[in-house]
Write a protein that holds these residues in place. Sequence first.
Motif, PDB file in Angstrom:
ATOM      1  N   HIS A  93       0.879  -1.094  -0.060  1.00 52.89           N
ATOM      2  CA  HIS A  93      -0.139  -0.045  -0.117  1.00 52.89           C
ATOM      3  C   HIS A  93       0.776   1.091   0.098  1.00 52.89           C
ATOM      4  CE1 HIS A  93      -4.284  -1.681   0.264  1.00 52.89           C
ATOM      5  NE2 HIS A  93      -3.551  -2.289   0.937  1.00 52.89           N
ATOM      6  N   ARG A 111       2.381   1.838  -3.294  1.00 50.63           N
ATOM      7  CA  ARG A 111       1.093   2.455  -4.399  1.00 50.63           C
ATOM      8  C   ARG A 111       0.864   4.027  -4.054  1.00 50.63           C
ATOM      9  NH1 ARG A 111      -4.311  -0.753  -4.888  1.00 50.63           N
ATOM     10  NH2 ARG A 111      -4.872   0.282  -3.049  1.00 50.63           N
ATOM     11  N   ARG A 139     -14.673   3.812 -17.443  1.00 50.92           N
ATOM     12  CA  ARG A 139     -13.532   4.334 -16.469  1.00 50.92           C
ATOM     13  C   ARG A 139     -12.784   5.213 -17.156  1.00 50.92           C
ATOM     14  NH1 ARG A 139     -11.463   5.296 -12.355  1.00 50.92           N
ATOM     15  NH2 ARG A 139     -10.255   3.870 -11.193  1.00 50.92           N
ATOM     16  N   TYR A 197     -12.634  10.812  -7.130  1.00 57.37           N
ATOM     17  CA  TYR A 197     -13.419   9.489  -7.244  1.00 57.37           C
ATOM     18  C   TYR A 197     -14.417   9.812  -7.986  1.00 57.37           C
ATOM     19  CZ  TYR A 197     -10.938   5.195  -5.749  1.00 57.37           C
ATOM     20  OH  TYR A 197     -10.206   4.201  -5.766  1.00 57.37           O
ATOM     21  N   ASN A 223     -15.629   7.047 -10.261  1.00 55.48           N
ATOM     22  CA  ASN A 223     -16.259   5.775  -9.841  1.00 55.48           C
ATOM     23  C   ASN A 223     -17.541   6.271  -9.078  1.00 55.48           C
ATOM     24  OD1 ASN A 223     -13.281   6.430  -9.337  1.00 55.48           O
ATOM     25  ND2 ASN A 223     -13.253   4.288  -9.076  1.00 55.48           N
ATOM     26  N   GLU A 236     -13.156  -2.360 -14.413  1.00 56.17           N
ATOM     27  CA  GLU A 236     -13.252  -2.959 -13.135  1.00 56.17           C
ATOM     28  C   GLU A 236     -14.510  -2.421 -12.591  1.00 56.17           C
ATOM     29  OE1 GLU A 236     -10.201  -1.028 -10.463  1.00 56.17           O
ATOM     30  OE2 GLU A 236     -10.093   0.724 -11.749  1.00 56.17           O
ATOM     31  N   SER A 270     -16.790  -0.241  -9.407  1.00 58.95           N
ATOM     32  CA  SER A 270     -16.400   1.183  -8.844  1.00 58.95           C
ATOM     33  C   SER A 270     -15.368   1.329  -7.864  1.00 58.95           C
ATOM     34  CB  SER A 270     -17.837   1.875  -8.458  1.00 58.95           C
ATOM     35  OG  SER A 270     -18.162   1.170  -7.513  1.00 58.95           O
ATOM     36  N   ALA A 271     -15.095   0.073  -7.156  1.00 62.99           N
ATOM     37  CA  ALA A 271     -14.323   0.136  -6.033  1.00 62.99           C
ATOM     38  C   ALA A 271     -13.723  -1.165  -5.903  1.00 62.99           C
ATOM     39  CB  ALA A 271     -14.713   0.669  -4.420  1.00 62.99           C
ATOM     40  N   ASP A 272     -13.831  -1.988  -6.563  1.00 63.35           N
ATOM     41  CA  ASP A 272     -13.310  -3.331  -6.754  1.00 63.35           C
ATOM     42  C   ASP A 272     -12.597  -3.993  -8.107  1.00 63.35           C
ATOM     43  OD1 ASP A 272     -14.182  -4.277  -4.009  1.00 63.35           O
ATOM     44  OD2 ASP A 272     -16.260  -4.091  -4.685  1.00 63.35           O
ATOM     45  N   LEU A 319      -7.117   0.149 -11.369  1.00 63.58           N
ATOM     46  CA  LEU A 319      -6.310   0.265 -10.307  1.00 63.58           C
ATOM     47  C   LEU A 319      -5.815  -0.919 -10.192  1.00 63.58           C
ATOM     48  CD1 LEU A 319      -5.378   2.146  -7.796  1.00 63.58           C
ATOM     49  CD2 LEU A 319      -7.007   0.889  -6.349  1.00 63.58           C
ATOM     50  N   GLY A 340      -4.997  -3.237  -7.905  1.00 62.31           N
ATOM     51  CA  GLY A 340      -5.673  -3.737  -6.585  1.00 62.31           C
ATOM     52  C   GLY A 340      -4.682  -4.626  -5.840  1.00 62.31           C
ATOM     53  N   ILE A 341      -4.356  -4.201  -4.680  1.00 58.40           N
ATOM     54  CA  ILE A 341      -3.335  -5.033  -4.036  1.00 58.40           C
ATOM     55  C   ILE A 341      -4.219  -6.249  -3.581  1.00 58.40           C
ATOM     56  CG2 ILE A 341      -2.198  -5.231  -1.492  1.00 58.40           C
ATOM     57  CD1 ILE A 341      -1.406  -2.773  -3.033  1.00 58.40           C
ATOM     58  N   THR A 342      -5.400  -6.436  -3.341  1.00 56.08           N
ATOM     59  CA  THR A 342      -6.232  -7.682  -3.204  1.00 56.08           C
ATOM     60  C   THR A 342      -6.018  -8.636  -4.524  1.00 56.08           C
ATOM     61  OG1 THR A 342      -7.657  -6.476  -1.953  1.00 56.08           O
ATOM     62  CG2 THR A 342      -8.337  -8.685  -2.215  1.00 56.08           C
ATOM     63  N   ARG A 343      -6.287  -7.872  -5.795  1.00 61.96           N
ATOM     64  CA  ARG A 343      -6.079  -8.501  -6.886  1.00 61.96           C
ATOM     65  C   ARG A 343      -4.731  -9.329  -7.158  1.00 61.96           C
ATOM     66  NH1 ARG A 343      -3.318  -6.972 -11.634  1.00 61.96           N
ATOM     67  NH2 ARG A 343      -4.291  -7.626 -13.634  1.00 61.96           N
ATOM     68  N   GLY A 354     -11.335  -6.785  -3.273  1.00 53.21           N
ATOM     69  CA  GLY A 354     -10.868  -5.244  -2.811  1.00 53.21           C
ATOM     70  C   GLY A 354     -10.559  -5.328  -1.250  1.00 53.21           C
ATOM     71  N   THR A 355      -9.835  -4.365  -0.798  1.00 55.80           N
ATOM     72  CA  THR A 355      -9.399  -4.325   0.529  1.00 55.80           C
ATOM     73  C   THR A 355     -10.817  -4.555   1.477  1.00 55.80           C
ATOM     74  OG1 THR A 355      -7.382  -3.017   0.172  1.00 55.80           O
ATOM     75  CG2 THR A 355      -8.648  -2.622   2.319  1.00 55.80           C
TER      76      THR A 355
HETATM   77  N1  PMP Z   1     -10.554  -0.601  -7.880  1.00 51.88           N
HETATM   78  C1  PMP Z   1     -10.805   0.528  -7.271  1.00 51.88           C
HETATM   79  C2  PMP Z   1     -11.342   1.717  -8.187  1.00 51.88           C
HETATM   80  C3  PMP Z   1     -10.755   0.707  -6.150  1.00 51.88           C
HETATM   81  O1  PMP Z   1     -11.088   2.210  -5.419  1.00 51.88           O
HETATM   82  C4  PMP Z   1     -10.293  -0.439  -5.383  1.00 51.88           C
HETATM   83  C5  PMP Z   1      -9.938  -0.158  -3.818  1.00 51.88           C
HETATM   84  N2  PMP Z   1     -11.253   0.031  -3.054  1.00 51.88           N
HETATM   85  C6  PMP Z   1      -9.643  -1.324  -5.979  1.00 51.88           C
HETATM   86  C7  PMP Z   1     -10.004  -1.629  -7.189  1.00 51.88           C
HETATM   87  C8  PMP Z   1      -9.375  -2.662  -5.067  1.00 51.88           C
HETATM   88  O2  PMP Z   1      -8.105  -2.290  -4.658  1.00 51.88           O
HETATM   89  P1  PMP Z   1      -7.301  -2.737  -3.321  1.00 51.88           P
HETATM   90  O3  PMP Z   1      -7.364  -4.549  -3.555  1.00 51.88           O
HETATM   91  O4  PMP Z   1      -5.986  -2.481  -3.343  1.00 51.88           O
HETATM   92  O5  PMP Z   1      -8.406  -2.622  -2.075  1.00 51.88           O
END
Ligand code: PMP
Length: 286
Positions: A50, A53, A141, A156, A159, A185, A187-189, A209, A211-214, A248-249
């Motif tokens: 993190h 990034r 996007r 944001y 998103n 992707e 909006s937040a995952d 993005l 993603g760290i979880t990705r 996602g986180t």
């Molecule tokens: N894509 C977007 C647009 C995000 O905002 C996030 C984080 N919520 C993710 C993907 C997932 O990223 P991460 O696994 O690093 O949380």
Amino acid sequence: MATPKIYINGKYFDKPDAKISVYDHGLLYGDGVFEGIRIYAGKAFKLKEHIVRLYESARHIKLEIPLTPDQMAKAINDTIAINNKHEGYIRPLVTRGAGSLGIDPRKTSDPQVIIIVDDISLYPPELYESGMEIATVSTIRNHPNALNPRIKSLNYLNNILAKIEGNLAGCLEALMLNHKGEIAECSADNVFLVKTGILRTPPLDAGILEGITRNTVIGLAKDAGIVVQEIALTRHDVFAADECFLTGTGAEIIPVTKCDGRAIGAGKPGPITKQLRETYHRLVRS
Ligand code: PMP
């Protein structure tokens, strides 16, 4: 949760007293960067990733963070400790600082380093068992040459516009395409599909993005001997997939069982999704 202590530039403030200038370009223009990190068993998960990034996002927008990465890591760990937080979420953010009303970043001074600890807000637990429904939205996007989605910026709105469309379609997440009409992707995952045992996810150059979880899930899948392809995908691939899940986180790994009114695979969370969820949970609890 007891009143959180918020870190601002090295000092801690009770939540009601944690304030910055209305002239801050983070507020005026979304000019700044942030991260969202999970706290498991009192520790920031994947902290190093993190921080990398965060600093890469800052470098892209030419924002000088007034702490070294090590100092930032310490500030995050100290904020977790001072809040005695065992399970939750921590958000470091850096704004451009206060300036004139014009957008010119050279007219700002004092970037603000803020670290907020909070409880984690998750999707409803039953959706992890039944799977969630998503909808493709018309807001694409951001084009990477306009505002690269690799930057985790304080702006944001792209998103949020997608999220609004998703909400209006009765869904908790919105699937966003890129400027080429490919899957980008949510909006937040980040998005994953499974087709005949192969795990597929859009590549970084789809405009997403990282993603760290990705990245964690890709690593776990490879360790489990699952073939992983980072490959351009279309809505057809979603409709024809055996399984779909988001990462996602906050979300961790959440199954998707319906998209645009079409059931995905058998219409329930599939075996590879379940396997990766179990492995992920073991990892974060270890
Ligand atoms: N894509 C977007 C647009 C995000 O905002 C996030 C984080 N919520 C993710 C993907 C997932 O990223 P991460 O696994 O690093 O949380």
